[in-house]
Design an enzyme around this catalytic site. Structure first.
Site, mmCIF file in Angstrom:
data_model
loop_
_atom_site.group_PDB
_atom_site.id
_atom_site.type_symbol
_atom_site.label_atom_id
_atom_site.label_comp_id
_atom_site.label_asym_id
_atom_site.label_seq_id
_atom_site.Cartn_x
_atom_site.Cartn_y
_atom_site.Cartn_z
ATOM 1 N N GLY A 11 32.938 33.069 32.238
ATOM 2 C CA GLY A 11 32.642 32.981 33.523
ATOM 3 C C GLY A 11 31.866 34.195 33.722
ATOM 4 O O GLY A 11 32.203 35.380 32.979
ATOM 5 N N ALA A 59 22.276 47.956 29.282
ATOM 6 C CA ALA A 59 22.494 49.317 28.679
ATOM 7 C C ALA A 59 22.589 49.205 26.917
ATOM 8 O O ALA A 59 22.064 49.736 26.237
ATOM 9 C CB ALA A 59 24.352 49.638 28.848
ATOM 10 N N ARG A 71 30.600 27.699 28.756
ATOM 11 C CA ARG A 71 31.835 27.619 27.993
ATOM 12 C C ARG A 71 31.626 26.601 27.003
ATOM 13 O O ARG A 71 31.670 25.435 27.340
ATOM 14 C CB ARG A 71 32.614 27.162 29.111
ATOM 15 C CG ARG A 71 33.162 28.134 30.153
ATOM 16 C CD ARG A 71 34.264 27.952 31.039
ATOM 17 N NE ARG A 71 34.488 28.548 32.278
ATOM 18 C CZ ARG A 71 34.928 29.871 32.236
ATOM 19 N NH1 ARG A 71 35.272 30.382 31.448
ATOM 20 N NH2 ARG A 71 35.022 30.355 33.529
ATOM 21 N N ASP A 79 38.661 36.697 27.324
ATOM 22 C CA ASP A 79 39.435 36.603 26.062
ATOM 23 C C ASP A 79 38.839 35.474 25.286
ATOM 24 O O ASP A 79 38.821 35.514 23.882
ATOM 25 C CB ASP A 79 40.764 36.389 26.317
ATOM 26 C CG ASP A 79 41.135 35.255 27.406
ATOM 27 O OD1 ASP A 79 40.272 34.909 27.957
ATOM 28 O OD2 ASP A 79 42.353 35.159 27.916
ATOM 29 N N SER A 104 35.992 34.483 24.927
ATOM 30 C CA SER A 104 34.746 34.986 24.215
ATOM 31 C C SER A 104 35.035 35.962 23.097
ATOM 32 O O SER A 104 34.441 35.849 22.209
ATOM 33 C CB SER A 104 33.929 35.827 25.123
ATOM 34 O OG SER A 104 33.666 35.036 26.385
ATOM 35 N N THR A 155 34.761 40.129 32.904
ATOM 36 C CA THR A 155 35.460 39.130 33.434
ATOM 37 C C THR A 155 36.082 39.782 34.851
ATOM 38 O O THR A 155 36.703 40.880 34.825
ATOM 39 C CB THR A 155 36.759 38.509 32.694
ATOM 40 O OG1 THR A 155 37.682 37.542 33.451
ATOM 41 C CG2 THR A 155 37.719 39.457 32.043
ATOM 42 N N ASP A 165 38.671 38.785 36.134
ATOM 43 C CA ASP A 165 40.020 38.894 36.170
ATOM 44 C C ASP A 165 40.977 39.713 35.886
ATOM 45 O O ASP A 165 42.295 39.989 36.077
ATOM 46 C CB ASP A 165 40.489 37.495 35.158
ATOM 47 C CG ASP A 165 40.063 36.144 35.445
ATOM 48 O OD1 ASP A 165 39.569 35.970 36.751
ATOM 49 O OD2 ASP A 165 40.024 35.260 34.708
ATOM 50 N N ASP A 223 42.090 40.632 32.772
ATOM 51 C CA ASP A 223 43.190 40.251 32.307
ATOM 52 C C ASP A 223 43.120 40.623 30.667
ATOM 53 O O ASP A 223 44.029 40.012 30.040
ATOM 54 C CB ASP A 223 43.486 38.726 32.442
ATOM 55 C CG ASP A 223 42.081 38.037 31.888
ATOM 56 O OD1 ASP A 223 41.244 38.495 31.557
ATOM 57 O OD2 ASP A 223 42.134 36.539 31.735
ATOM 58 N N MET A 244 41.091 34.220 42.816
ATOM 59 C CA MET A 244 40.963 33.736 41.420
ATOM 60 C C MET A 244 41.874 34.820 40.451
ATOM 61 O O MET A 244 42.706 35.445 41.052
ATOM 62 C CB MET A 244 39.522 34.012 40.958
ATOM 63 C CG MET A 244 38.805 32.635 41.605
ATOM 64 S SD MET A 244 37.345 32.358 40.715
ATOM 65 C CE MET A 244 36.623 30.715 40.910
ATOM 66 N N GLY A 245 41.588 34.519 39.314
ATOM 67 C CA GLY A 245 42.509 35.169 38.215
ATOM 68 C C GLY A 245 43.024 34.607 37.091
ATOM 69 O O GLY A 245 43.913 35.332 36.291
ATOM 70 N N ARG A 246 42.865 33.230 37.087
ATOM 71 C CA ARG A 246 43.292 32.404 36.027
ATOM 72 C C ARG A 246 44.837 32.665 36.116
ATOM 73 O O ARG A 246 45.501 32.532 37.020
ATOM 74 C CB ARG A 246 42.708 32.447 34.732
ATOM 75 C CG ARG A 246 42.688 31.402 33.954
ATOM 76 C CD ARG A 246 41.979 31.868 32.480
ATOM 77 N NE ARG A 246 40.513 31.632 32.558
ATOM 78 C CZ ARG A 246 39.622 30.642 32.695
ATOM 79 N NH1 ARG A 246 40.151 29.471 32.321
ATOM 80 N NH2 ARG A 246 38.533 30.919 32.759
ATOM 81 N N GLU A 268 45.565 32.243 42.149
ATOM 82 C CA GLU A 268 45.633 30.882 41.710
ATOM 83 C C GLU A 268 46.738 30.591 40.825
ATOM 84 O O GLU A 268 47.073 29.446 40.575
ATOM 85 C CB GLU A 268 44.381 30.537 41.242
ATOM 86 C CG GLU A 268 43.684 31.273 39.978
ATOM 87 C CD GLU A 268 42.267 30.739 39.658
ATOM 88 O OE1 GLU A 268 41.745 29.715 39.841
ATOM 89 O OE2 GLU A 268 41.653 31.527 38.708
ATOM 90 N N GLN A 327 34.075 34.813 44.883
ATOM 91 C CA GLN A 327 34.660 36.066 44.140
ATOM 92 C C GLN A 327 33.774 36.569 42.959
ATOM 93 O O GLN A 327 33.995 37.797 42.329
ATOM 94 C CB GLN A 327 36.013 35.864 43.655
ATOM 95 C CG GLN A 327 36.879 35.718 44.969
ATOM 96 C CD GLN A 327 38.346 34.923 44.597
ATOM 97 O OE1 GLN A 327 39.263 35.964 44.489
ATOM 98 N NE2 GLN A 327 38.226 33.739 44.477
#
Ligand code: F6P
Length: 319
Positions: free
Chosen positions: A11, A22, A72, A103, A105, A125, A127, A129, A169-171, A222, A251
């Site tokens: 994502g 960079a 993906r 994660d 990736s 990401t 998320d 997370d 969102m946030g998985r 979510e 988002q």
């Protein structure tokens, strides 16, 4: 090391462009040849390499999305796909690769590192997370987008004295819900990491009403399930009517905040320095204000727990 490559995968997240910039500019500064790979791991498999110069990353620091595009890739999950990707990296003389993503990736980065390419992961990401970093690139922008939406919803919720469920969102992770809920003054925050009871939510709404509260905002991650379903349960079981807004992919877009641009710039540059120091299978992370590096496999084995103190604070401030 003479040649490196950079890709974005999974994502997209606001700030990925600042990270690409960079990596490219730090690489050029260090006299490296830098390739950009288009469409992440899928592009590695399909041999989509592009030489990057300093101006190829001009005018992107403020843009959301990713200039290198993303995907993906199902094919990269197969050994055959990874062999193709590895072969294309070798044929371009790429010795070091910077993977910007989440994660999934990073799991791909770990495979490539074991095949013999030096790889550094940059956590990108919305998320937040990923363990071993207090923030991932894109998270700050995403929560600001959510807070802006909550502010707007609150105006109409107050005017109509409504209860509103805002799905974010946030998985499987509740960080977006927690931090946007705290910053947006939400009455309730539902996260997958913590159990919740609908009856208590209803009681809280009713207590608020008795005190003259005109609105009630419930931010729902979510990962706890569909806000539409929660809304139906609240109405069918407790007779509580709610409106639902699912914020969805807005988002993920938008101009990155200064925080995300700075984080991305620092992380992208550090990833190149790590490659030049001979490091591999490492990810860069923000810890106590410093950019540090961690073993990717170690990071993937951890679970990023929710900040308990912050979760409790959200509850205390919304009594
Ligand atoms: O990982 C980022 C994310 O936006 C998650 O919050 C969400 O669950 C997922 O990606 C959505 O993925 P897609 O855009 O492929 O539907």
């Amino acid at each position: 090391m003479k040649t490196i490559a950079v890709l974005t995968s999974g994502g997209d997240a606001p700030g990925m462009n600042a990270a690409i910039r960079a990596v490219v500019r730090t690489g050029i500064y260090k006299n490296l040849q830098v390739y950009g790979v288009i469409q992440g791991y899928q592009g590695l498999i399909e041999n989509k390499f592009k030489i990057m110069d300093a101006s190829s990353v001009g005018d992107i620091i403020h843009r959301g999305g990713t200039k290198l595009l993303t995907a993906r890739s199902e094919e990269f999950r197969t050994p055959k796909g990874r062999e193709k990707a590895y072969g294309n990296l070798v044929s371009h003389g790429v010795e070091g690769l910077v993977v910007i993503g989440g994660d999934g990736s990073f799991a791909g980065a770990s495979y490539l590192a074991k095949m013999g390419i030096q790889v550094i992961g940059v956590p990108g990401t919305i998320d937040n997370d990923i363990p071993c970093t207090q923030s991932t690139i894109g998270f700050d922008t995403a929560i600001n987008t959510v807070v802006e939406a909550i502010n707007k919803i609150r105006d109409t919720a107050t005017s109509h004295q409504r209860v509103w469920l805002v799905e974010v969102m946030g998985r499987h992770c509740g960080y977006i819900a927690l931090e946007s809920g705290l910053a947006g003054g939400a009455e309730t925050v539902l996260v997958p990491e913590e159990p919740f009871c609908l009856e208590n939510i209803v009681k809280k709404v009713r207590r608020g009403r008795e005190r003259g509260k005109l609105h009630n905002i419930i931010v729902s991650a979510e990962g706890v399930g569909s806000a539409m379903d929660i809304s139906k349960q609240l109405e069918n079981t407790y007779g509580l009517k709610t409106k639902v807004t699912i914020l969805g992919h807005i988002q993920r877009g938008g101009t990155p905040t200064a925080f995300d641009r700075i984080l991305a710039s620092r992380m992208g540059a550090e990833a190149v320095f790590n490659l030049l120091e001979g490091k591999s299978n490492r990810m860069v992370g923000l810890v106590d204000g410093q950019i540090k590096d961690f073993d990717i496999d170690f990071a993937l084995r951890q679970t990023k727990g929710l900040d308990q103190k912050m979760y409790q604070l959200a509850g205390i401030l919304s009594i």
